[in-house]
Every structure is written in C-alpha cells, then in structure tokens.
Design a protein around this motif. Structure first.
Motif, PDB file in Angstrom:
ATOM      1  N   UNK A  19       0.852  -1.188   0.000  1.00 28.48           N
ATOM      2  CA  UNK A  19       0.000   0.000   0.000  1.00 28.48           C
ATOM      3  C   UNK A  19       0.887   1.235   0.000  1.00 28.48           C
ATOM      4  N   UNK A  20       0.803   2.008  -1.045  1.00 33.01           N
ATOM      5  CA  UNK A  20       1.561   3.242  -1.146  1.00 33.01           C
ATOM      6  C   UNK A  20       0.742   4.400  -0.591  1.00 33.01           C
ATOM      7  N   UNK A  21       1.444   5.337   0.033  1.00 35.76           N
ATOM      8  CA  UNK A  21       0.803   6.528   0.570  1.00 35.76           C
ATOM      9  C   UNK A  21       1.500   7.763   0.011  1.00 35.76           C
ATOM     10  N   UNK A  22       0.734   8.842  -0.077  1.00 35.59           N
ATOM     11  CA  UNK A  22       1.296  10.114  -0.540  1.00 35.59           C
ATOM     12  C   UNK A  22       0.734  11.221   0.328  1.00 35.59           C
ATOM     13  N   UNK A  23       1.625  11.943   0.977  1.00 35.45           N
ATOM     14  CA  UNK A  23       1.244  13.088   1.795  1.00 35.45           C
ATOM     15  C   UNK A  23       1.436  14.358   0.985  1.00 35.45           C
ATOM     16  N   UNK A  24       0.361  15.121   0.844  1.00 28.67           N
ATOM     17  CA  UNK A  24       0.391  16.340   0.045  1.00 28.67           C
ATOM     18  C   UNK A  24       0.343  17.573   0.942  1.00 28.67           C
ATOM     19  N   UNK A  25       1.052  18.608   0.547  1.00 25.14           N
ATOM     20  CA  UNK A  25       1.021  19.865   1.293  1.00 25.14           C
ATOM     21  C   UNK A  25       1.364  21.019   0.360  1.00 25.14           C
ATOM     22  N   UNK A  26       1.044  22.233   0.821  1.00 22.56           N
ATOM     23  CA  UNK A  26       1.408  23.416   0.056  1.00 22.56           C
ATOM     24  C   UNK A  26       0.374  23.853  -0.971  1.00 22.56           C
ATOM     25  N   UNK A  27      -0.776  23.183  -0.999  1.00 19.27           N
ATOM     26  CA  UNK A  27      -1.847  23.576  -1.918  1.00 19.27           C
ATOM     27  C   UNK A  27      -3.175  23.065  -1.353  1.00 19.27           C
ATOM     28  N   UNK A  28      -4.262  23.542  -1.930  1.00 19.57           N
ATOM     29  CA  UNK A  28      -5.584  23.123  -1.483  1.00 19.57           C
ATOM     30  C   UNK A  28      -5.895  21.766  -2.098  1.00 19.57           C
ATOM     31  N   UNK A  29      -5.652  20.730  -1.319  1.00 18.52           N
ATOM     32  CA  UNK A  29      -5.650  19.355  -1.813  1.00 18.52           C
ATOM     33  C   UNK A  29      -6.967  18.982  -2.478  1.00 18.52           C
ATOM     34  N   UNK A  30      -8.088  19.328  -1.863  1.00 16.34           N
ATOM     35  CA  UNK A  30      -9.375  18.868  -2.395  1.00 16.34           C
ATOM     36  C   UNK A  30      -9.832  19.661  -3.617  1.00 16.34           C
ATOM     37  N   UNK A  31      -8.971  20.513  -4.155  1.00 18.43           N
ATOM     38  CA  UNK A  31      -9.251  21.188  -5.419  1.00 18.43           C
ATOM     39  C   UNK A  31      -8.583  20.515  -6.621  1.00 18.43           C
ATOM     40  N   UNK A  32      -7.857  19.427  -6.355  1.00 16.19           N
ATOM     41  CA  UNK A  32      -7.079  18.805  -7.416  1.00 16.19           C
ATOM     42  C   UNK A  32      -7.359  17.312  -7.522  1.00 16.19           C
ATOM     43  N   UNK A  33      -7.424  16.840  -8.761  1.00 18.21           N
ATOM     44  CA  UNK A  33      -7.330  15.415  -8.991  1.00 18.21           C
ATOM     45  C   UNK A  33      -5.891  14.980  -8.717  1.00 18.21           C
ATOM     46  N   UNK A  34      -5.730  13.714  -8.392  1.00 21.64           N
ATOM     47  CA  UNK A  34      -4.413  13.169  -8.095  1.00 21.64           C
ATOM     48  C   UNK A  34      -4.218  11.870  -8.860  1.00 21.64           C
ATOM     49  N   UNK A  35      -2.991  11.607  -9.199  1.00 19.95           N
ATOM     50  CA  UNK A  35      -2.661  10.385  -9.933  1.00 19.95           C
ATOM     51  C   UNK A  35      -1.443   9.699  -9.331  1.00 19.95           C
ATOM     52  N   UNK A  36      -1.313   8.451  -9.675  1.00 20.40           N
ATOM     53  CA  UNK A  36      -0.082   7.691  -9.458  1.00 20.40           C
ATOM     54  C   UNK A  36       0.493   7.349 -10.837  1.00 20.40           C
ATOM     55  N   UNK A  37       1.806   7.462 -10.912  1.00 16.20           N
ATOM     56  CA  UNK A  37       2.523   7.096 -12.133  1.00 16.20           C
ATOM     57  C   UNK A  37       3.741   6.281 -11.724  1.00 16.20           C
ATOM     58  N   UNK A  38       4.351   5.607 -12.685  1.00 15.90           N
ATOM     59  CA  UNK A  38       5.520   4.806 -12.349  1.00 15.90           C
ATOM     60  C   UNK A  38       6.532   4.849 -13.480  1.00 15.90           C
ATOM     61  N   UNK A  39       7.762   4.563 -13.113  1.00 13.80           N
ATOM     62  CA  UNK A  39       8.830   4.488 -14.102  1.00 13.80           C
ATOM     63  C   UNK A  39       9.691   3.277 -13.815  1.00 13.80           C
ATOM     64  N   UNK A  40       9.658   2.347 -14.725  1.00 11.97           N
ATOM     65  CA  UNK A  40      10.486   1.156 -14.619  1.00 11.97           C
ATOM     66  C   UNK A  40      11.876   1.470 -15.167  1.00 11.97           C
ATOM     67  N   UNK A  41      12.865   0.684 -14.763  1.00  6.55           N
ATOM     68  CA  UNK A  41      14.224   0.919 -15.254  1.00  6.55           C
ATOM     69  C   UNK A  41      14.289   0.926 -16.777  1.00  6.55           C
ATOM     70  N   UNK A  42      14.856   1.986 -17.329  1.00 11.14           N
ATOM     71  CA  UNK A  42      15.021   2.072 -18.767  1.00 11.14           C
ATOM     72  C   UNK A  42      13.786   2.439 -19.546  1.00 11.14           C
ATOM     73  N   UNK A  43      12.702   2.776 -18.835  1.00 11.43           N
ATOM     74  CA  UNK A  43      11.450   3.106 -19.518  1.00 11.43           C
ATOM     75  C   UNK A  43      10.971   4.492 -19.127  1.00 11.43           C
ATOM     76  N   UNK A  44       9.981   4.996 -19.844  1.00 12.97           N
ATOM     77  CA  UNK A  44       9.437   6.310 -19.561  1.00 12.97           C
ATOM     78  C   UNK A  44       8.410   6.282 -18.441  1.00 12.97           C
ATOM     79  N   UNK A  45       7.947   7.460 -18.092  1.00  7.02           N
ATOM     80  CA  UNK A  45       6.941   7.586 -17.042  1.00  7.02           C
ATOM     81  C   UNK A  45       5.603   7.070 -17.559  1.00  7.02           C
ATOM     82  N   UNK A  46       4.961   6.225 -16.779  1.00  6.84           N
ATOM     83  CA  UNK A  46       3.717   5.573 -17.183  1.00  6.84           C
ATOM     84  C   UNK A  46       2.620   5.876 -16.169  1.00  6.84           C
ATOM     85  N   UNK A  47       1.493   6.372 -16.643  1.00  2.00           N
ATOM     86  CA  UNK A  47       0.366   6.623 -15.754  1.00  2.00           C
ATOM     87  C   UNK A  47      -0.211   5.302 -15.261  1.00  2.00           C
ATOM     88  N   UNK A  48      -0.583   5.256 -13.977  1.00  2.00           N
ATOM     89  CA  UNK A  48      -1.113   4.046 -13.352  1.00  2.00           C
ATOM     90  C   UNK A  48      -2.590   4.199 -12.997  1.00  2.00           C
TER      91      UNK A  48
END
Length: 121
Positions: A19-48
């Motif tokens: 289970x991954x967690x992400x703590x957000x700060x510095x902006x009004x959190x509930x005004x934004x959609x949020x995403x998870x993305x990943x990058x495998x070795x040797x590959x580009x950033x991939x939306x999850x």
C-alpha cells in the motif's frame, strides 16, 4: 510550496501486496485530482491510476485494473494506492502526482520523489 511525499514501497513477492501513501502539502488538496505514475528501469513515465476530487471517479490503466485501488482522504491530504497480486513487471519507482484543473489524469504539474517497488521472489 507544493510537496508530495510518497511512502510504502519495498520488496514484495509475486502475488503479494503493498500500500503506497502520498502526503500532500502546500496547496488546497481537495481542489485537485491526483494520480499515481511509475517508471520502470530504462522506460518512460507511465500513468497508473487517477482519482478526482470527491473520490467517486477513479480510473486505471489496463495493467492496474482489478489489482490496484486508488483512494484519497481529503481531511488528511493523503492519497493511497493499494496494490494486490503484484507481478515482477510492476517493479518501478512509483510517483504521486498532482493534476491541474481541466487537465487529463496523466497531465501532471507536480510529482514527488517516488517510492521504489520491487516485486521479486
């Protein structure tokens, strides 16, 4: 300033969970959609996965459907990614990302430093 801090990565066996967690700060959190993305070795950033403001709208890349679940807690400024039935191909650096208003879930403007997920027996 905008900060996104991921945690919860580690080593998991195939078929295991993390289970991954992400703590957000510095902006009004509930005004934004949020995403998870990943990058495998040797590959580009991939939306999850992504989640809109009120948690009712969640979306997943095909590789994550049925195995991953995204959620958010607007009271705590947190977003989560529950990953089940992990596969070796899920090995990557996982990032939490902010999605500006009117943008698509993979059009991020900020992301964190990432948390490493390694799936291996």
């Amino acid at each position: 300033q905008v900060q996104l801090v991921e945690s919860g990565g580690g080593l998991a066996q195939p078929g295991g969970s993390l289970r991954l967690s992400c703590a957000a700060s510095g902006f009004t959190f509930n005004n934004y959609a949020m995403s998870w993305a990943r990058q495998a070795p040797g590959k580009g950033l991939e939306w999850v996965s992504g989640i809109y403001l009120d948690s009712s709208d969640t979306y997943y890349a095909d590789h994550a459907k049925g195995r991953f679940t995204i959620s958010r807690d607007n009271a705590k400024n947190m977003v989560y990614l529950q990953m089940n039935n992990l596969k070796p191909e899920d090995t990557a650096l996982y990032y939490c990302a902010r999605v500006p208003w009117s943008k698509l879930l993979w059009e991020y403007d900020y992301w964190g430093q990432g948390t490493q997920v390694t799936v291996s027996s």
